[in-house]
Scaffold this motif. Structure first.
Motif, mmCIF file in Angstrom:
data_model
loop_
_atom_site.group_PDB
_atom_site.id
_atom_site.type_symbol
_atom_site.label_atom_id
_atom_site.label_comp_id
_atom_site.label_asym_id
_atom_site.label_seq_id
_atom_site.Cartn_x
_atom_site.Cartn_y
_atom_site.Cartn_z
ATOM 1 N N GLY A 62 0.752 -1.145 -0.077
ATOM 2 C CA GLY A 62 0.020 -0.016 0.172
ATOM 3 C C GLY A 62 0.870 1.122 0.117
ATOM 4 O O GLY A 62 1.954 1.397 -0.330
ATOM 5 N N ASP A 63 0.055 2.467 0.406
ATOM 6 C CA ASP A 63 0.604 3.731 0.312
ATOM 7 C C ASP A 63 0.940 4.185 1.905
ATOM 8 O O ASP A 63 1.364 5.444 1.917
ATOM 9 C CB ASP A 63 -0.235 4.625 -0.448
ATOM 10 N N GLY A 64 0.925 3.403 2.679
ATOM 11 C CA GLY A 64 1.082 3.886 4.231
ATOM 12 C C GLY A 64 -0.015 4.352 5.172
ATOM 13 O O GLY A 64 -0.022 4.584 6.118
ATOM 14 N N SER A 65 -1.343 4.577 4.294
ATOM 15 C CA SER A 65 -2.410 4.736 5.069
ATOM 16 C C SER A 65 -3.175 3.794 5.540
ATOM 17 O O SER A 65 -3.884 4.043 6.557
ATOM 18 C CB SER A 65 -3.206 5.642 4.173
ATOM 19 N N ARG A 66 -3.028 2.733 5.112
ATOM 20 C CA ARG A 66 -3.617 1.265 5.815
ATOM 21 C C ARG A 66 -2.602 0.276 5.953
ATOM 22 O O ARG A 66 -2.197 -0.361 4.847
ATOM 23 C CB ARG A 66 -4.893 0.861 4.675
ATOM 24 N N PRO A 67 -2.511 -0.290 7.116
ATOM 25 C CA PRO A 67 -1.413 -1.255 7.364
ATOM 26 C C PRO A 67 -1.915 -2.629 6.745
ATOM 27 O O PRO A 67 -3.247 -2.951 6.579
ATOM 28 C CB PRO A 67 -1.251 -1.523 8.972
#
Length: 148
Positions: free
Chosen positions: A122-127
């Motif tokens: 992902g992009d770091g917004s959702r683990p």
């Protein structure tokens, strides 16, 4: 049989993985693309097939997942010994190499190991669900211990 696959990251866009089963109406769960692909450039995305009823399948909510890994190694030479001591291999890649191992709750409250890189997800917004799962299991275990 329900067949779902988590999405694969390709370049900077989310690409849902399709198969005959998913085209037949099953759920495909896409995930966001990495914000910076340069840090994962050398990683290889691959489909990991999960064992039905496994902890991995429960955590990921699918029977297959597309994950990134940087290696082609695994515990192939020691599988029988590890199985004899309670380790279950519940996820394999397209070549049949082990990518997920776990212990049953009779041996450990939560033990799930991967040979892929969930931190590259992902992009770091959702683990990644595998990153979240140990924390959830610890909270549940603590609650169960205090309610006794």
């Amino acid at each position: 049989m329900r067949c779902t696959t988590r999405g694969a990251v390709s370049g900077t866009a989310t690409v849902p993985v399709t198969s005959a089963a998913s085209e037949a109406g099953s759920t495909v769960r896409p995930w966001p693309a990495a914000a910076s692909v340069s840090r994962v450039r050398r990683s290889v995305p691959g489909t990991v097939t999960l064992t039905a009823g496994s902890l991995a399948e429960s955590v990921l909510g699918a029977d297959r997942t597309v994950e990134r890994y940087l290696c082609g190694y695994g515990p192939a030479g020691h599988l029988d010994t590890l199985r004899a001591h309670g380790l279950r291999f519940t996820g394999t890649d397209e070549e049949g190499q082990v990518r997920i191992a776990e212990l049953g709750t009779d041996r450990h409250p939560f033990f799930l190991a991967t040979l892929f890189r969930p931190e590259l997800h992902g992009d770091g917004s959702r683990p990644h669900p595998i990153v979240q799962a140990p924390a959830r299991a610890a909270v549940e275990h603590a609650r169960a211990a205090t309610s006794v």
